[in-house]
Design a protein around this motif. Structure first.
Motif, short mmCIF file in Angstrom:
data_model
loop_
_atom_site.label_atom_id
_atom_site.label_comp_id
_atom_site.label_asym_id
_atom_site.label_seq_id
_atom_site.Cartn_x
_atom_site.Cartn_y
_atom_site.Cartn_z
N LYS B 71 0.83 -1.21 0.00
CA LYS B 71 0.00 0.00 0.00
C LYS B 71 0.86 1.27 0.00
N GLN B 72 1.99 1.21 0.69
CA GLN B 72 2.85 2.40 0.76
C GLN B 72 3.66 2.64 -0.50
N TYR B 73 4.23 1.57 -1.04
CA TYR B 73 5.19 1.74 -2.15
C TYR B 73 4.69 1.17 -3.48
N GLY B 74 3.73 0.26 -3.40
CA GLY B 74 3.21 -0.33 -4.64
C GLY B 74 4.16 -1.31 -5.28
N ARG B 75 5.31 -1.53 -4.66
CA ARG B 75 6.26 -2.47 -5.26
C ARG B 75 7.34 -2.83 -4.24
N LEU B 76 8.10 -3.87 -4.58
CA LEU B 76 9.30 -4.21 -3.83
C LEU B 76 10.33 -4.65 -4.86
N ASP B 77 11.50 -4.06 -4.83
CA ASP B 77 12.53 -4.39 -5.83
C ASP B 77 13.47 -5.49 -5.35
N HIS B 78 13.87 -5.41 -4.08
CA HIS B 78 14.89 -6.33 -3.58
C HIS B 78 14.48 -6.92 -2.23
N LEU B 79 14.81 -8.18 -2.05
CA LEU B 79 14.66 -8.82 -0.73
C LEU B 79 15.98 -9.45 -0.34
N ILE B 80 16.44 -9.18 0.87
CA ILE B 80 17.62 -9.88 1.40
C ILE B 80 17.18 -10.65 2.64
N ASN B 81 17.14 -11.96 2.51
CA ASN B 81 16.69 -12.83 3.60
C ASN B 81 17.86 -13.12 4.52
N ASN B 82 18.16 -12.14 5.36
CA ASN B 82 19.36 -12.25 6.21
C ASN B 82 19.07 -12.92 7.56
N ALA B 83 17.82 -12.83 8.04
CA ALA B 83 17.52 -13.35 9.38
C ALA B 83 17.86 -14.83 9.46
N GLY B 84 18.57 -15.19 10.49
CA GLY B 84 18.91 -16.61 10.65
C GLY B 84 19.41 -16.88 12.04
N ILE B 85 19.25 -18.13 12.46
CA ILE B 85 19.84 -18.51 13.75
C ILE B 85 20.68 -19.76 13.57
N ALA B 86 21.72 -19.85 14.37
CA ALA B 86 22.64 -20.98 14.27
C ALA B 86 22.56 -21.82 15.53
N SER B 87 22.97 -23.06 15.40
CA SER B 87 23.05 -23.92 16.57
C SER B 87 24.30 -24.78 16.41
N MET B 88 25.22 -24.65 17.34
CA MET B 88 26.46 -25.44 17.26
C MET B 88 26.40 -26.47 18.39
N ASN B 89 26.13 -27.67 18.05
CA ASN B 89 26.06 -28.72 19.05
C ASN B 89 26.10 -30.08 18.37
N HIS B 90 26.56 -31.06 19.09
CA HIS B 90 26.52 -32.43 18.57
C HIS B 90 25.06 -32.84 18.40
N SER B 91 24.78 -33.59 17.36
CA SER B 91 23.38 -34.00 17.09
C SER B 91 22.76 -34.69 18.30
N MET B 92 23.55 -35.51 19.00
CA MET B 92 22.98 -36.25 20.13
C MET B 92 22.63 -35.33 21.30
#
Lengths: 98, 236
Positions: B71-92
């Motif tokens: 509604k504000q811009y009528g368009r979107l040119d670029h998306l950067i999907n930066n959000a992320g979380i990490a987990s460092m651990n042994h699977s067990m």
């Protein structure tokens, strides 16, 4: 409400028609075939139309609805067959979400 | 083209925050989102930066945000999907709650933003989507099973969406950074990081400009024939 929805779909189909080689016969009104045996849209055309109709319904009626959920895709008689069946389906979804 | 409208997820800190500063400086209109309000101030950002508070896995909140952008811009040119979380651990030793969180943010969040962005971009027959992968996937790093697996899913999403969105003039690519000194890796032991850096052709931490350089390339108008690609940094 259904007449308003039909008007919205007709408007979006006529915009889409400008990009199509095989155009939807909007002169047939509610009976104009969209997708499937009697329709002219391919899957990309259908995706484009659904997105445009969802946005127009939100803009003009203030309703945020999702038309392409599992239920729509799994129905024996697809709601995307004609402008009329799509309008019926939108009315149904809108009433459920209201 | 008018001032590009760019949406960046995960802008409260780290790379997301640096990307905001970078694209504000380049004259883009930057929209960001994170689970919390931002506590930083970037020079020149006033009027060129708009922040939404939203969890990237919350479909209702995300759809409302996209509706507002439309509604504000009528368009979107670029998306950067930066959000992320990490987990460092042994699977067990990895709790299922962690598995759900990592998959939710990294996979579901990326999917949701790609889907909603493409709906906006397709109308103008133009768009650039950049997802975040990681070198942990091709290096198959022990202790990062769920994180690396989630980013493997992001790579597959990138490659398939590139095909699905290509007809609409939307490119979808991914960048796979090496470790960058941010909060994401602060809990990883030094010997693990050193061992990882030693597996790179160029044995150093990634810097912000390494990342922005690749993203700038993907965003270029002239990159309209580049899609479904993953560029890993550091030479792995």
């Amino acid at each position: 409400m259904e007449q308003k929805i039909i008007g919205i779909i007709l408007h979006e189909v006529s915009e889409l028609n400008e990009q199509l080689d095989h155009k939807v016969a909007i002169e047939n009104g509610e009976n104009a075939g969209l997708y499937g045996l009697t329709g002219v849209l391919d899957s990309l055309g259908l995706v484009t139309l659904i997105v445009a109709v969802e946005q127009a319904i939100e803009d003009e009626l203030g309703l945020a609805i999702s038309l392409a959920d599992e239920r729509a895709m799994s129905q024996k008689n697809s709601p995307f067959r004609t402008i009329g069946t799509l309008a019926d389906y939108i009315v149904k979804v809108s009433q459920e979400e209201a | 083209m008018d001032k590009p409208v760019i949406l960046i997820t995960g802008t409260s800190k780290g790379i997301g925050k640096a990307l905001v500063a970078h694209y504000v400086a380049l004259g883009h209109h930057v929209i960001g989102c994170s689970r919390n309000a931002v506590e930083w101030k970037i020079e020149g950002a006033q009027g060129n930066y708009q922040h939404y508070i939203a969890d990237v896995t919350d479909e209702v909140a995300v759809k409302a945000m996209f509706s507002d952008i439309r509604k504000q811009y009528g368009r979107l040119d670029h998306l950067i999907n930066n959000a992320g979380i990490a987990s460092m651990n042994h699977s067990m030793l990895t709790p299922l709650t962690t598995v759900h969180q990592v998959l939710g943010t990294n996979v579901v969040g990326t999917f949701l933003f790609c889907r909603e962005s493409a709906k906006l971009m397709q109308k103008k027959r133009y768009g650039r989507i950049i997802n975040f992968a990681t070198v942990a996937t091709p290096l198959k790093l022990e202790g990062e099973a769920i994180y690396a697996a989630s980013k493997a899913a992001v790579i597959t999403l990138t490659q398939i969406m590139a095909k699905e969105f290509g007809e609409y003039g939307i490119t979808v690519n991914a960048i796979g950074p090496t470790p960058v000194q941010t909060d994401l890796i602060k809990s990883v032991p030094k010997d693990k990081i050193d061992s990882l850096l030693n597996r790179q052709a160029i044995k150093r931490f990634g810097q912000f400009h390494d990342i922005s350089n690749v993203i700038d390339f993907f965003l270029k108008k002239e990159s309209d024939f580049v899609t479904g690609q993953v560029i890993f940094l550091g030479g792995i």
